[in-house]
Design a protein around this motif. Structure first.
Motif, PDB file in Angstrom:
ATOM      1  N   LYS B 266       0.814  -1.223   0.000  1.00  0.00           N
ATOM      2  CA  LYS B 266       0.000   0.000   0.000  1.00  0.00           C
ATOM      3  C   LYS B 266       0.845   1.270   0.000  1.00  0.00           C
ATOM      4  CE  LYS B 266      -3.865  -2.342   0.857  1.00  0.00           C
ATOM      5  NZ  LYS B 266      -4.951  -2.411  -0.113  1.00  0.00           N
ATOM      6  N   VAL B 267       2.170   1.103   0.177  1.00  0.00           N
ATOM      7  CA  VAL B 267       3.027   2.282   0.352  1.00  0.00           C
ATOM      8  C   VAL B 267       3.739   2.688  -0.941  1.00  0.00           C
ATOM      9  CG1 VAL B 267       4.993   3.233   1.627  1.00  0.00           C
ATOM     10  CG2 VAL B 267       3.416   1.667   2.771  1.00  0.00           C
ATOM     11  N   THR B 268       3.309   3.811  -1.524  1.00  0.00           N
ATOM     12  CA  THR B 268       4.047   4.428  -2.631  1.00  0.00           C
ATOM     13  C   THR B 268       4.216   5.900  -2.282  1.00  0.00           C
ATOM     14  OG1 THR B 268       3.223   2.875  -4.276  1.00  0.00           O
ATOM     15  CG2 THR B 268       3.996   5.000  -5.104  1.00  0.00           C
ATOM     16  N   ILE B 269       5.463   6.359  -2.293  1.00  0.00           N
ATOM     17  CA  ILE B 269       5.747   7.740  -1.886  1.00  0.00           C
ATOM     18  C   ILE B 269       6.595   8.440  -2.945  1.00  0.00           C
ATOM     19  CG2 ILE B 269       6.880   9.171  -0.117  1.00  0.00           C
ATOM     20  CD1 ILE B 269       6.166   6.955   1.900  1.00  0.00           C
ATOM     21  N   LYS B 270       6.188   9.664  -3.269  1.00  0.00           N
ATOM     22  CA  LYS B 270       6.906  10.436  -4.296  1.00  0.00           C
ATOM     23  C   LYS B 270       7.262  11.844  -3.811  1.00  0.00           C
ATOM     24  CE  LYS B 270       4.786   8.171  -8.247  1.00  0.00           C
ATOM     25  NZ  LYS B 270       3.829   8.291  -9.343  1.00  0.00           N
ATOM     26  N   GLU B 293       9.792  14.607 -11.017  1.00  0.00           N
ATOM     27  CA  GLU B 293       9.146  13.660 -10.103  1.00  0.00           C
ATOM     28  C   GLU B 293      10.133  12.553  -9.735  1.00  0.00           C
ATOM     29  OE1 GLU B 293       5.107  11.795 -11.008  1.00  0.00           O
ATOM     30  OE2 GLU B 293       6.423  10.038 -10.946  1.00  0.00           O
ATOM     31  N   THR B 294      10.255  12.245  -8.446  1.00  0.00           N
ATOM     32  CA  THR B 294      11.119  11.150  -8.005  1.00  0.00           C
ATOM     33  C   THR B 294      10.287  10.181  -7.167  1.00  0.00           C
ATOM     34  OG1 THR B 294      12.973  12.699  -7.895  1.00  0.00           O
ATOM     35  CG2 THR B 294      13.270  10.595  -6.773  1.00  0.00           C
ATOM     36  N   THR B 295      10.252   8.925  -7.608  1.00  0.00           N
ATOM     37  CA  THR B 295       9.542   7.908  -6.814  1.00  0.00           C
ATOM     38  C   THR B 295      10.495   7.389  -5.750  1.00  0.00           C
ATOM     39  OG1 THR B 295       8.230   7.290  -8.724  1.00  0.00           O
ATOM     40  CG2 THR B 295       8.328   5.690  -6.924  1.00  0.00           C
ATOM     41  N   LEU B 296      10.150   7.612  -4.508  1.00  0.00           N
ATOM     42  CA  LEU B 296      11.024   7.171  -3.419  1.00  0.00           C
ATOM     43  C   LEU B 296      10.728   5.707  -3.078  1.00  0.00           C
ATOM     44  CD1 LEU B 296      10.645  10.374  -1.209  1.00  0.00           C
ATOM     45  CD2 LEU B 296      12.423   9.907  -2.903  1.00  0.00           C
ATOM     46  N   ILE B 297       9.438   5.411  -2.856  1.00  0.00           N
ATOM     47  CA  ILE B 297       9.034   4.041  -2.540  1.00  0.00           C
ATOM     48  C   ILE B 297       7.897   3.663  -3.477  1.00  0.00           C
ATOM     49  CG2 ILE B 297       8.061   2.502  -0.773  1.00  0.00           C
ATOM     50  CD1 ILE B 297       9.287   4.342   1.341  1.00  0.00           C
TER      51      ILE B 297
END
Lengths: 416, 459
Positions: B266-270, B293-297
Motif C-alpha cells: 500500500k506504500v508508494t511515496i513520491k 518527479e522522483t519515486t522514493l518508494i
C-alpha cells in the motif's frame, strides 16, 4: 543615514532608521573532511515612520531605494493603529559584547580550529559533523528625537557531533567571546556518543534530572512566551492576569542583558531603548513582563529585530535561573538523567503538555550515571514540573543565552 | 543582470562557478483580534557565488550587486582553504539549461494595493470574532521575486515566482489556553484570500472542540491517519531519510537498502516539484537542475533517493533537482519539494472497518524524525477515538511514535482520495525552504500512541 532620516522627518511626526551590518564566516566538516568554507556579508535598513499617531514600517537593502521606502512607510502608517513613541537619547550601560580576537580570525585559523574539534571527537568516537562560525554585527539606530546609538558585537560558535554505533553526541559553545578550548567541545561530543552507544528504551516513574540546556528549551517554549508583553496584550499568554501570583517553585528567573559575553548580551535594543535587568519571577511569584515600545507598558528594552527586514518584536536577552538552595541532584538511589530531548516544536506550548523523545539519557544508580537510555519518551506537563522541583544542582551551566543548574523532579518516561 | 554575471563568470579560472541572484518584494499584514498589529513592505537584493576548484567548495555572498566580482574571487580563495582537507566534491553531469519561467497568478501582489489587501484581511478577521474565542491572529504574506541562475557550464535561467501565505489562529480558554490554526500557501497571489471565511470558521470550531477534548489512551493500537498526518509521515519520517546527503553520510537507516521491500504494497511515496503552483513547487533548483518527479518508494519497495549534483555523483546516479538553498546567501542542500503518499483504492468506510478500539489522527502540529534510526514522533492537532469502526470522542495531545522500518510494513490501507496542500516551512542545517506534503488517509495496524494524562485512559 542622516540624510534619509531628514527626508523622512519632513513628512512625518517622527522617524527611526535601523541599520544592520553583518559579516559571517564558517567552516563545516562532514566525517572529518571540509564540506565548505563560506563567507557572507549583508547590509540593510529598517524604517519606522509615525504620522497622525500611527506607525508604518518598510525596509530596503540598497540605498537607492530609500525614497521609495519612505513613501511606502508613510502609506502604511495610515493603516496601522499602534502609535509608537520613539525614545529620547538615554545613557546606556557598557556591556562586553566585542572580542577583537574573533574579528582577527582568518580562514586558516578557522581551518586549524576545526581540526582541533575533530581531533577531540576522534579520541572517543567518529566525527560526524563539526562547524566553526564567526559573526561580526554592527547596529546603528537613529531617530528624529535626537537618539543616535551604535553597537558592535562578535560571536563565536564551535559545534561538534560525534557518532558511535547508532548513537550521536552533540556539544557546542556559542558566546560573544572567542574560546580557544574548542578541542573540549569535540571531545565532549565524542564522549557523549561513546557513552550513549547501545542505549535502550525504558519505562520509568521517579527521580528525573533535567540538563540545563533541556530546561532552557522548555522555558523558551512556555514561560518565556508567557512573559512576552505582546502576547499579554493580545490575551495569548497563560499568565495574563497573574502578576503578583505564585506561578512556580521558589526560584528567581531574570532577563539579564549584562552577562559578560553572553549570547544575548547587549546595551540597548533595536529600538534604541537602553536594556535593563528584568526580574520575571521572584521566589516563585510573577513580577514583570518583557516589553518593547509597542506594548501597553513601558519598554524594558526587549524590542529586537531578527533582521533589517523584520519589524521589532519582543525577545529575551540572557535568562538566569537562581535556585533558593543547591544540592547534588544526581545523588539519588535510582533515577534517569535526561541530557538531550528532541522534538520541542511538537510540544503543546499553550498547555505545557509534552511527550518528547529522549535522544541522550542515562540511568542514575546510587548517585552515578550508568547505562545509556534512548528511544523512549519523557512525558508530562512543564508547568507542573516547575511547581514540583525537588532539587537544583550545585553548579550552573551557561552555553548560550541561559545560565542555570540542572534540576530534579518526579517524572515519567514511557518506553516503546 | 544576466550579462553582467556571465561576463564576471567568464573571467574566473575556477573549475566550476555558479551565481544565484535574487531581488524580492514582500508585504506582510498581521492582525490581532481584528485589529491591525503590523503592516510592513520592503525589498531586498541578494546573491551568492559558489565555486568548485580542485574538488573543493568555496562560497561568498553579499547583498550589494557591486560586490559580484569580489565575491567570485573570494569564493575561489575559500575553495583553496577547503582543499587542504576536502571532501573531494564532484558534480554529476547535468544538461545545460536555458529558459525563462514565470508564475502568473490570478491577482498579482503588485496589482493590488496594500490597503485593499488589509481591508480584506480585516473583513476575514472580523468574521472570526465569535463567542468562546478568546483571541485570534491572522497573518498574510505575499512576495514576488526576480531570480537569476548562471553557471560556467552555460546554464542561464530566470524565474519570476509569486508566493503567498495565509495563516489564521484561534485561542480558547479552558483550564489552560488552547490553540487551533489553519493555513494555506502556494505559488499564487492575492487570490489566496478568496473564500477564506470557511477556513476562519472551521478553525474557530476546532478551537472550541479542543475545550471538550481529552488526552488519548496510551499504548499500541490501530490508527487511521488523515491526509495531513500522512503527509507528515511521508515528509518527516521517510523523505528526510531519502535525502542523498543523509544517505551518503551514513545518517540514514535506508542506506544500502535500495530495491529492498521496506513497506507494505500500500506504500508508494513520491517527491515532485513540478506539480502546479504548490508551495514546494519550482521549475529548477538552486543548482540550475530541472525539477522532476522522483519515486522514493513504490509499492513498498525503496526505489530512489533525492539528490543534488554532488550527492548524485557520489551515488553514480542522475541529479534529481533537489539541490535547494533558502536563498542565494546559502549553500544548496538536498531538500524535498512536494512529498506525498500516493492514493490507494479503499473507501473511508473500509479504512475504519473492524477497528474495535483505535485512534483517528487529524492534522499535525509538527514532527521530528531521526533518519539515523528511523525513529519518528509526531504530535497531531487533535484526534478522535475509534470504537467499533466508528469515530467517537474528541482527543487532544495525540502523539504517534514509531520506526519507519516497522511502521511502513504495518500500513494496511490507503484511501482513494489524495489531498496535497499542507504547506509548511522545512528546516535543515539552519535553512528553511517552502514545502508541501500530503496523501490519502492511511491505516496503520499497530503503532504506539502517546497520551500524557496517565490513569485517565478513556478506553
Amino acid at each position: 543615514m542622516e540624510k534619509i532620516l531628514c527626508k523622512a522627518e519632513k513628512k512625518a511626526e517622527s522617524a527611526e532608521i535601523y541599520r544592520l551590518n553583518e559579516q559571517n564566516s564558517l567552516i563545516r566538516t562532514s566525517q572529518g573532511k571540509i564540506e565548505t568554507s563560506k563567507t557572507g556579508k549583508s547590509k540593510g535598513y529598517g524604517l519606522r515612520i509615525t504620522r497622525n499617531s500611527s506607525t508604518g514600517y518598510s525596509y530596503f537593502s540598497e540605498k537607492k531605494h530609500a525614497d521609495k521606502a519612505i513613501k511606502t512607510a508613510l502609506k502604511l502608517a495610515k493603516m496601522n493603529k499602534n502609535p509608537v513613541e520613539l525614545p529620547l537619547t538615554k545613557k546606556t550601560r557598557k556591556t562586553k559584547t566585542f572580542d577583537k580576537k574573533i574579528q582577527e580570525l582568518d580562514f586558516d585559523d578557522l581551518a586549524r580550529l576545526i581540526r582541533r574539534i575533530n581531533k577531540g571527537t576522534n579520541r572517543h568516537a567518529e566525527t560526524l559533523k563539526s562547524q566553526i562560525s564567526t559573526y561580526i554585527v554592527k547596529v546603528r539606530v537613529i531617530n528624529s528625537r535626537g537618539t543616535d546609538l551604535q553597537k558592535k558585537s562578535t560571536s563565536f560558535l564551535a559545534y561538534a557531533v560525534g557518532k558511535k554505533k547508532k548513537a550521536t553526541g552533540i556539544d557546542y559553545y556559542f558566546k560573544k567571546k572567542f574560546s580557544p578550548k574548542v578541542t573540549e567541545v569535540g571531545e565532549k561530543a565524542g564522549k557523549i556518543a561513546k557513552k550513549s552507544a547501545g542505549g535502550k528504551p525504558l519505562s520509568f516513574t521517579g527521580d528525573i534530572v533535567i540538563d540545563p540546556e533541556v530546561l532552557s528549551s522548555f522555558l523558551e517554549k512556555t514561560v518565556l512566551r508567557d512573559v512576552n508583553g505582546k502576547k499579554i496584550d493580545k490575551g495569548q499568554s497563560n499568565w495574563n492576569e497573574k502578576i503578583g501570583e505564585k506561578v512556580s517553585d521558589e526560584f528567581n528567573l531574570t532577563d539579564d542583558p549584562f552577562l559578560d559575553y553572553g549570547a544575548g548580551t547587549t546595551s540597548f535594543d533595536d529600538e534604541a531603548v537602553p536594556t535593563s535587568k528584568t526580574t520575571l519571577i521572584k521566589k516563585g511569584v510573577l513580577k514583570n513582563f518583557l516589553d518593547n515600545l509597542e506594548t501597553s507598558r513601558e519598554s524594558t528594552g526587549n524590542g529586537f529585530r531578527s533582521n533589517y527586514s523584520s519589524t521589532p518584536s519582543i525577545d529575551t536577552t540572557n535568562i538566569v535561573l537562581e535556585p533558593p538552595e543547591r544540592e547534588n541532584v544526581f545523588d539519588v538511589k535510582k533515577g534517569v538523567f535526561v541530557k538531550n530531548l528532541s522534538g520541542f516544536h511538537n510540544m503543546n506550548a499553550s498547555t505545557g503538555d509534552f511527550a518528547l523523545n529522549i535522544g541522550t539519557g542515562f540511568r542514575i544508580k546510587n548517585g552515578k550515571k550508568t547505562k545509556p537510555v534512548r528511544g523512549c519518551m519523557l512525558t508530562g506537563n512543564f508547568y507542573n514540573m516547575i511547581n514540583k522541583i525537588k532539587g537544583f544542582h550545585e553548579e550552573d551551566e551557561q552555553k548560550t543565552w541561559f545560565k542555570g543548574p540542572a534540576i530534579r523532579y518526579k517524572g515519567k518516561i514511557v518506553g516503546s | 543582470m544576466m550579462d553582467k554575471i556571465r561576463k564576471t563568470l567568464d573571467k574566473t579560472s575556477a573549475d566550476f562557478a555558479e551565481v544565484n541572484m535574487e531581488k524580492n518584494w514582500n508585504n506582510k499584514i498581521v492582525l490581532n483580534n481584528a485589529e491591525v498589529d503590523k503592516v510592513r513592505s520592503g525589498n531586498r537584493t541578494l546573491f551568492g557565488v559558489r565555486v568548485l576548484n580542485n574538488n573543493s567548495w568555496g562560497f561568498a555572498s553579499s547583498n550589494d550587486p557591486d560586490d559580484l566580482e569580489e565575491c567570485v574571487k573570494k569564493a575561489k580563495k575559500l575553495a583553496k582553504v577547503s582543499s587542504k582537507n576536502s571532501i573531494n566534491a564532484r558534480l554529476a553531469e547535468s544538461p545545460i539549461n536555458k529558459g525563462k519561467y514565470k508564475i502568473k497568478p490570478e491577482k498579482h501582489p503588485n496589482d493590488i494595493g496594500i490597503d485593499e489587501k488589509l481591508e480584506r484581511c480585516l473583513e476575514l478577521s472580523k468574521n472570526g470574532q465569535e463567542k468562546n474565542i478568546k483571541s485570534t491572529t491572522l497573518q498574510y504574506l505575499d512576495s514576488h521575486a526576480k531570480k537569476v541562475y548562471v553557471n560556467t557550464e552555460g546554464t542561464e535561467l530566470t524565474y519570476k515566482p509569486v508566493r503567498s501565505f495565509f495563516v489564521y489562529k484561534a485561542f480558547t480558554q479552558g483550564n489552560k489556553l488552547l490553540q487551533a490554526s489553519k493555513r494555506d500557501a502556494g505559488l499564487k497571489g492575492v487570490e489566496i484570500l478568496d473564500g477564506k471565511e470557511k477556513m476562519v470558521k472551521e478553525t474557530n470550531k476546532k478551537a472550541r472542540l479542543l475545550l471538550k477534548s481529552r488526552s488519548p489512551p496510551s499504548g499500541k493500537m490501530t490508527v487511521v491517519i488523515n491526509p495531513k498526518m500522512a503527509g507528515t509521515l511521508a515528509h518527516e519520517a521517510i523523505g528526510h531519510a531519502c535525502e542523498g546527503d543523509s544517505v551518503i553520510n551514513g545518517k540514514s537507516i535506508l542506506q544500502g537498502k535500495k530495491e529492498e521491500k521496506i513497506g507494505s504494497e500500500k506504500v508508494t511515496i513520491k517527491d515532485d516539484p513540478t506539480l502546479e503552483n504548490f508551495f514546494g513547487s519550482y521549475p529548477f533548483d538552486s543548482e540550475g537542475v530541472e525539477g522532476q518527479e522522483t519515486t522514493l518508494i513504490k509499492e513498498g519497495r525503496l526505489k530512489n533517493f533525492m539528490h543534488s549534483r554532488e550527492t548524485a555523483e557520489k551515488e553514480e546516479v542522475k541529479p534529481t533537482g533537489n539541490g535547494r538553498a533558502q536563498n542565494p546567501s546559502h549553500f544548496p542542500l538536498v531538500r524535498m519539494s512536494n512529498t506525498f503518499f500516493c492514493e490507494g483504492d479503499q473507501t473511508e468506510e473500509e479504512l475504519f472497518e473492524g477497528i474495535e478500539k483505535g485512534v483517528y489522527v487529524h492534522g499535525m502540529k509538527g514532527g521530528v524524525s531521526n533518519t539515523n534510526s528511523g525513529y519518528f514522533q509526531f504530535a497531531a492537532e487533535y484526534g478522535q477515538l475509534i470504537e467499533n469502526g466508528e469515530k467517537t470522542k474528541p482527543l487532544r495531545d495525540v502523539t504517534l511514535v514509531g520506526n519507519i522500518m516497522k511502521t511502513l510494513k504495518k500500513v494496511s490501507g490507503a484511501g482513494k482520495e489524495k489531498m496535497l496542500g499542507d504547506p509548511g516551512i522545512c528546516g535543515k542545517a539552519g535553512q528553511s525552504v517552502p514545502v508541501t506534503d500530503g496523501g490519502p488517509s492511511i491505516r496503520i495496524e499497530s503503532i504506539l500512541v502517546g497520551g500524557n494524562k496517565n490513569g485517565k485512559n478513556p478506553l
